[in-house]
Design a protein around this motif. Structure first.
Motif, PDB file in Angstrom:
ATOM      1  N   ARG A  23      36.316  60.314  93.005  1.00 47.64           N
ATOM      2  CA  ARG A  23      37.012  58.973  93.054  1.00 47.64           C
ATOM      3  C   ARG A  23      37.759  58.536  91.819  1.00 47.64           C
ATOM      4  NH1 ARG A  23      34.413  55.876  96.810  1.00 47.64           N
ATOM      5  NH2 ARG A  23      36.440  54.660  96.564  1.00 47.64           N
ATOM      6  N   ARG A  24      38.923  57.897  91.875  1.00 45.45           N
ATOM      7  CA  ARG A  24      39.432  57.416  90.860  1.00 45.45           C
ATOM      8  C   ARG A  24      39.380  56.000  90.179  1.00 45.45           C
ATOM      9  NH1 ARG A  24      45.061  60.434  93.079  1.00 45.45           N
ATOM     10  NH2 ARG A  24      44.899  58.461  94.070  1.00 45.45           N
ATOM     11  N   ASN A  25      38.955  55.157  91.247  1.00 47.32           N
ATOM     12  CA  ASN A  25      38.553  53.685  90.653  1.00 47.32           C
ATOM     13  C   ASN A  25      37.523  53.799  89.820  1.00 47.32           C
ATOM     14  OD1 ASN A  25      38.118  51.164  90.552  1.00 47.32           O
ATOM     15  ND2 ASN A  25      38.319  50.883  92.658  1.00 47.32           N
ATOM     16  N   PHE A  30      31.908  53.586  87.216  1.00 44.05           N
ATOM     17  CA  PHE A  30      30.837  53.108  86.593  1.00 44.05           C
ATOM     18  C   PHE A  30      29.747  52.909  87.434  1.00 44.05           C
ATOM     19  CE2 PHE A  30      32.925  52.161  82.798  1.00 44.05           C
ATOM     20  CZ  PHE A  30      31.812  51.915  81.832  1.00 44.05           C
ATOM     21  N   MET A  31      29.838  52.527  88.706  1.00 48.79           N
ATOM     22  CA  MET A  31      28.716  52.290  89.848  1.00 48.79           C
ATOM     23  C   MET A  31      28.063  53.550  90.045  1.00 48.79           C
ATOM     24  SD  MET A  31      29.617  49.144  92.266  1.00 48.79           S
ATOM     25  CE  MET A  31      31.236  49.077  92.642  1.00 48.79           C
ATOM     26  N   CYS A  32      28.746  54.923  90.297  1.00 49.73           N
ATOM     27  CA  CYS A  32      28.174  56.143  90.356  1.00 49.73           C
ATOM     28  C   CYS A  32      27.503  56.590  89.022  1.00 49.73           C
ATOM     29  CB  CYS A  32      29.188  57.032  90.607  1.00 49.73           C
ATOM     30  SG  CYS A  32      30.230  56.855  91.920  1.00 49.73           S
ATOM     31  N   ALA A  33      27.625  56.187  87.785  1.00 48.79           N
ATOM     32  CA  ALA A  33      26.870  56.330  86.783  1.00 48.79           C
ATOM     33  C   ALA A  33      25.785  55.376  86.687  1.00 48.79           C
ATOM     34  CB  ALA A  33      27.810  55.974  85.436  1.00 48.79           C
ATOM     35  N   GLU A  34      25.643  54.361  87.137  1.00 44.41           N
ATOM     36  CA  GLU A  34      24.595  53.613  87.399  1.00 44.41           C
ATOM     37  C   GLU A  34      23.528  54.325  88.286  1.00 44.41           C
ATOM     38  OE1 GLU A  34      23.338  51.005  85.650  1.00 44.41           O
ATOM     39  OE2 GLU A  34      25.523  50.821  84.591  1.00 44.41           O
ATOM     40  N   LEU A  35      23.860  54.812  89.577  1.00 46.02           N
ATOM     41  CA  LEU A  35      23.516  55.407  90.517  1.00 46.02           C
ATOM     42  C   LEU A  35      22.724  56.612  89.747  1.00 46.02           C
ATOM     43  CD1 LEU A  35      22.534  55.546  93.330  1.00 46.02           C
ATOM     44  CD2 LEU A  35      24.627  56.913  93.960  1.00 46.02           C
ATOM     45  N   MET A  36      23.208  57.403  88.860  1.00 43.40           N
ATOM     46  CA  MET A  36      22.717  58.699  88.465  1.00 43.40           C
ATOM     47  C   MET A  36      21.553  58.168  87.388  1.00 43.40           C
ATOM     48  SD  MET A  36      25.561  61.523  87.471  1.00 43.40           S
ATOM     49  CE  MET A  36      26.978  60.254  86.974  1.00 43.40           C
ATOM     50  N   LEU A  37      21.895  56.767  86.795  1.00 41.00           N
ATOM     51  CA  LEU A  37      20.627  56.624  85.815  1.00 41.00           C
ATOM     52  C   LEU A  37      19.376  56.158  86.615  1.00 41.00           C
ATOM     53  CD1 LEU A  37      22.677  54.379  83.344  1.00 41.00           C
ATOM     54  CD2 LEU A  37      21.356  56.303  82.804  1.00 41.00           C
ATOM     55  N   VAL A  87      43.600  50.220  87.462  1.00 40.49           N
ATOM     56  CA  VAL A  87      42.213  50.610  87.008  1.00 40.49           C
ATOM     57  C   VAL A  87      41.992  52.048  87.726  1.00 40.49           C
ATOM     58  CG1 VAL A  87      40.651  48.689  86.627  1.00 40.49           C
ATOM     59  CG2 VAL A  87      40.540  49.746  88.939  1.00 40.49           C
ATOM     60  N   ASP A  88      43.289  52.562  88.323  1.00 37.86           N
ATOM     61  CA  ASP A  88      43.318  53.844  88.866  1.00 37.86           C
ATOM     62  C   ASP A  88      43.438  54.884  87.509  1.00 37.86           C
ATOM     63  OD1 ASP A  88      43.776  56.464  90.054  1.00 37.86           O
ATOM     64  OD2 ASP A  88      45.035  55.334  91.534  1.00 37.86           O
ATOM     65  N   LEU A  89      42.300  55.777  87.276  1.00 37.21           N
ATOM     66  CA  LEU A  89      42.250  56.726  86.203  1.00 37.21           C
ATOM     67  C   LEU A  89      43.391  57.739  86.443  1.00 37.21           C
ATOM     68  CD1 LEU A  89      38.449  57.072  85.937  1.00 37.21           C
ATOM     69  CD2 LEU A  89      39.626  55.547  84.651  1.00 37.21           C
ATOM     70  N   SER A  90      43.860  58.230  87.425  1.00 35.42           N
ATOM     71  CA  SER A  90      45.025  58.970  87.365  1.00 35.42           C
ATOM     72  C   SER A  90      46.367  58.656  86.845  1.00 35.42           C
ATOM     73  CB  SER A  90      45.274  59.794  88.813  1.00 35.42           C
ATOM     74  OG  SER A  90      45.623  58.819  89.398  1.00 35.42           O
ATOM     75  N   LYS A  91      46.305  56.958  86.605  1.00 35.02           N
ATOM     76  CA  LYS A  91      47.655  56.597  86.278  1.00 35.02           C
ATOM     77  C   LYS A  91      47.524  56.140  84.929  1.00 35.02           C
ATOM     78  CE  LYS A  91      49.213  54.657  90.547  1.00 35.02           C
ATOM     79  NZ  LYS A  91      48.260  53.899  91.154  1.00 35.02           N
TER      80      LYS A  91
ATOM     81  N   LEU B  88      40.822  59.371  96.401  1.00 32.11           N
ATOM     82  CA  LEU B  88      40.201  60.659  96.216  1.00 32.11           C
ATOM     83  C   LEU B  88      41.158  61.526  95.070  1.00 32.11           C
ATOM     84  CD1 LEU B  88      39.190  61.630  99.439  1.00 32.11           C
ATOM     85  CD2 LEU B  88      38.007  61.189  97.810  1.00 32.11           C
ATOM     86  N   ARG B  89      40.309  62.209  94.330  1.00 30.02           N
ATOM     87  CA  ARG B  89      41.149  63.130  93.421  1.00 30.02           C
ATOM     88  C   ARG B  89      41.443  64.269  93.908  1.00 30.02           C
ATOM     89  NH1 ARG B  89      39.139  62.286  87.529  1.00 30.02           N
ATOM     90  NH2 ARG B  89      37.671  60.657  87.813  1.00 30.02           N
ATOM     91  N   SER B  90      42.196  65.437  93.102  1.00 29.67           N
ATOM     92  CA  SER B  90      42.870  66.433  93.825  1.00 29.67           C
ATOM     93  C   SER B  90      41.949  67.399  94.123  1.00 29.67           C
ATOM     94  CB  SER B  90      43.586  67.021  92.216  1.00 29.67           C
ATOM     95  OG  SER B  90      43.003  67.221  91.392  1.00 29.67           O
TER      96      SER B  90
END
Lengths: 97, 168
Positions: A23-25, A30-37, A87-91, B88-90
């Motif tokens: 994902r890029r949002n 952050f929510m995925c990080a919470e899921l891992m924790l 908040v798009d990380l690729s931008k 989605l990423r690359s």
């Protein structure tokens, strides 16, 4: 039963890692990080059932650090959104040379 | 009795995994956050099954109650969700995700092959907080106190980062 809990924990952790990778949002990341924790917390509780209550202490520590991390991380995301308007990380490629 | 117990354990485990899958496939952050709350509740149920009712209670209070509310609040503050384009990423990152899936399969195979010994459940006492507290306030006292400093720094840092810049 401990084995099943560990299997659920592994599945949840991998779902979190796949979310971070694909994902890029920034908020979803952050929510995925919470899921891992949370997945790791489940492992701790399962092993606490196997050994002793120390695992529960670790879970409490992880939860408080997760709360601190969420507060600071979301403040950073708000700051980034004010500055860049996304908040798009690729931008966000200011540091990418 | 044990059959019902096992059934509930598998039910909560399945609920957690399905909610997590739905969470990671949502595009809009708000439904994603709500599915993640569902995962937290299912994990709280699993904690009860694993003889940790206190951890289960603070899981609901801290994770489902506090952290996820902050997430939903920030989503509301940023007013996201208008652009529904795929985020989605690359290809490379998706290949990495595929490798993580293979690693998970290997992990599950190993977990299936090496069965952990079945531990007889310790006799349940009514006092569920006391053993945790005794350990937390004696053996891990330094870590506990350091956690309070971490929380203080986090509060100050969050306020400082999120406030509007004043032109100097």
């Amino acid at each position: 039963m401990i084995t099943e809990a560990l299997i659920v924990s592994a599945i949840l952790f991998v779902i979190g890692v796949v979310g971070v990778l694909t994902r890029r949002n920034a908020i979803i990341l952050f929510m995925c990080a919470e899921l891992m924790l949370n997945a790791v917390n489940l492992s701790f509780v399962a092993f606490a059932k196997m050994h002793n209550v120390t695992g529960h202490v670790f879970v409490i520590m992880v939860m408080s650090i997760a709360a601190a991390e969420a507060a600071v991380g979301l403040a950073i995301i708000i700051s980034i959104f004010r500055h860049f308007g996304t908040v798009d990380l690729s931008k966000l490629r200011t540091l990418r040379g | 009795m044990t059959g019902f117990f096992e059934f509930q354990f598998y039910l909560f485990g399945l609920l957690a995994v399905v909610s997590a899958l739905l969470f990671v496939t949502r595009k809009n952050p708000v439904p994603a956050a709500l599915w993640l709350v569902n995962v937290m509740f299912a994990l709280a149920g699993l904690y009860v099954m694993l003889d940790a009712p206190f951890v289960s209670a603070i899981q609901v209070l801290v994770y489902a109650g506090a952290i996820m509310v902050v997430f939903v609040f920030v989503v509301m503050l940023l007013n996201l969700g208008k652009h529904e384009l795929s985020d989605l990423r690359s290809l490379g990152a998706r290949l990495g995700a595929g490798f993580m899936g293979i690693a998970l399969l290997a992990n599950l195979l190993v977990a299936q092959r090496n069965k952990l010994p079945r531990i007889a459940s310790a006799p349940q006492s009514d006092n569920v907080v006391e053993p945790v507290a005794a350990s937390l306030f004696t053996d891990y006292l330094v870590a506990f106190e350091l956690t309070s400093i971490v929380l203080l720094v986090a509060v100050v840092g969050a306020v400082l980062l999120a406030k509007k810049r004043v032109q100097a």
